[in-house]
Design an enzyme around this catalytic site. Structure first.
Site, PDB file in Angstrom:
ATOM      1  CE  LYS A  16      25.279 -14.009  17.864  1.00  0.00           C
ATOM      2  NZ  LYS A  16      26.419 -13.543  18.662  1.00  0.00           N
ATOM      3  NE  ARG A  39      36.388 -12.346  14.415  1.00  0.00           N
ATOM      4  CZ  ARG A  39      36.705 -12.407  15.717  1.00  0.00           C
ATOM      5  NH1 ARG A  39      37.873 -12.904  16.104  1.00  0.00           N
ATOM      6  NH2 ARG A  39      35.875 -11.958  16.617  1.00  0.00           N
TER       7      ARG A  39
END
Length: 507
Positions: A290, A364
């Site tokens: 990030k 996920r």
């Protein structure tokens, strides 16, 4: 703080109890157009027209957000009266009530008032009753008084004057209001736990710390707790979950918490509700790292797990008569020489192969194995909670939690609960057409579906692993924490989940 109920016979025209009870202040509402509430009229009579004179003189207009603290009042049990403007009576809904309650609490908390009599439960709120008003007032007060100071070298919590709150309600609502107090306090305690876990720094709130927190919760509330380590997770073939954990020196944990409020589940009876919470205690993005700006906020990537802790605590404190299981896969997502890479293909617990196109779509990958694991409980329903996608923030901002489900009945239950709990959610699509975006040339599916409808394709990914039971997904990326000057965890969606379970239990 101590919350109590004092019943008065308003319906029979006998409300003297709230006037004569000893307290430092009585809180009364005034509508616009100089309209006195029933409690304000009773007060006006007891004080020989004091309230009507103040309103007539223009010192209290009744506009929303206005207040007037009247000292040294004679003829009643309280020494002061706090008048709070309620706005227009015909538009007085739960939102207006919430604003009025928070306005009142702010004035009280800024004063030296130690005991207050609160009469707002008698207000005519659109589609809401007195017990709802009591619970909402408790949650509003606890939210305003929450502070996270555990990591300060010299914590300054400040001396709080307010110790006792007496809710004055009609005798007809007495029993329901007492239940509402219990529920309000339990939900507030659950939210505090959720916020504390979210606000702790990631060097302290590690996967191991969450495992220890689960064990403490088990001791405090007699929950059955299982905390599985690396070897046990490997034995379950949770290749997707473990792929995310590979790059961190912090060992992963797989936490299972059992609350058996309805007895053992047999032949479909008393089947549990399973809550699955994403527990990424720090998300660097992994190899797909990030940007550095605001990366500190990635400690909040375990707020889904935190909300499961908070909800289980609330449910246990309320003693709801249903079975609830909390399932939390927890690890860090870090870059390292052995970390999962874009292009890697991993195998989930159910045998599905997944091409990892972006290691920052890791939530996920840990949730899918947890959803497969949940099948063994033969659940009545499964709800997963995750700070899953920035795309959900783009779609809904910071007001509504994103709700995804193909089960209309389950989705309706959650939406009803969100409205009742004033913890709003918005249902987003989960159409099969979106599944095409997850196609992979090399594996059964990819872990991302591109920029279009990112929150939808994330939910579609999870739906592949939740076909064995009624399932819903809550994307709380926009609602679990606040940035900026008010930075911190919010405790959402503990109110919504708690209300959902209250409704399921028929409490």
């Amino acid at each position: 703080m101590d919350f109590t109920i004092k019943a008065c016979n308003w319906s029979k025209g006998k409300a003297n109890g709230f006037l004569t009870g000893k307290s430092d202040a009585i809180v009364l509402g005034i509508f616009e157009a100089q309209t006195l509430t029933s409690t304000a009229r009773d007060m006006d009579t007891a004080t020989k027209g004091l309230i009507s004179r103040i309103v007539k003189a223009g010192d209290m207009s009744g506009r929303a957000g206005t207040t007037l603290l009247i000292p040294e009042v004679k003829g009643i049990g309280a020494s002061r009266i706090l008048l709070v403007g309620l706005g227009k009576q015909d538009a007085f809904n739960q939102k207006a009530y919430g604003e009025a309650v928070r306005t009142a609490w702010r004035v009280i908390l800024s004063s030296k008032i130690g005991q207050v009599t609160f009469t707002f439960a008698q207000l005519p709120i659109v589609e809401r009753n007195g017990d709802w008003a009591v619970r909402a007032a408790i949650l509003a007060l606890r939210e305003l008084t929450y502070k996270f100071t555990q990591m300060k070298s010299k914590p300054d919590n400040g001396a709080r004057s307010l110790k006792k709150i007496v809710f004055s309600i009609d005798s007809a609502d007495d029993k329901a209001a007492r239940v509402a107090v219990k529920q309000g306090v339990a939900i507030a305690n659950g939210m505090d736990l959720t916020r504390d876990l979210g606000n702790l720094p990631p060097n302290i709130c590690t996967p191991t710390y969450l495992g220890q927190t689960a064990k403490k919760l088990g001791r405090d509330f007699k929950l059955k707790i299982e905390v599985l380590g690396q070897k046990q997770i490997e034995a379950l073939n949770m290749g997707s979950f473990l792929s995310v954990a590979k790059g961190s020196v912090q060992p992963p944990q797989f936490i299972v918490m059992h609350y058996n409020g309805a007895g053992e589940s047999t032949k479909g009876k008393n089947a549990p509700i399973v809550l699955v919470g994403k527990g990424i205690t720090f998300d660097s993005g992994g190899i797909s790292i990030k940007p550095g700006e605001s990366m500190d906020e990635m400690k909040y990537d375990m707020c889904g797990a935190g909300s499961v802790f908070g909800t289980l605590r609330a449910v246990a404190e309320m003693g709801l008569k249903l079975n609830v299981i909390g399932v939390i896969p927890t690890c860090e997502n870090m870059p390292a020489g052995n970390a999962v890479k874009p292009g890697d293909i991993i195998t989930a617990m159910n045998g599905t192969t997944i091409e990892v196109l972006n290691t920052d779509a890791e939530g996920r990958l840990i949730l899918c194995d947890a959803l497969t694991y949940a099948e063994r409980f033969k659940p009545a329903a499964v709800v997963d909670i995750a700070t899953l996608t920035g795309a959900c923030i783009i779609a809904l901002g910071h007001h509504n939690t994103g709700l995804f489900s193909k089960d209309d009945a389950l989705a309706s239950e959650l939406l009803d609960a969100s409205r009742e709990a004033v913890d709003p959610a918005w249902r987003l699509p989960l159409d099969d057409e979106y599944q095409d975006q997850l196609k992979s040339n090399f594996a059964d599916l990819a872990n991302i579906g591109g920029r279009p409808a990112g929150s939808v394709t994330a939910a579609c990914f999870l739906s592949r692993f939740s076909t064995a039971y009624p399932w819903a997904h809550l994307d709380i990326a926009g609602t679990a924490w606040k940035s900026g000057a008010a930075k911190g965890a919010t405790g959402r969606p503990v109110p919504m989940l708690s209300q959902f379970l209250i409704d399921r239990a028929g409490a």
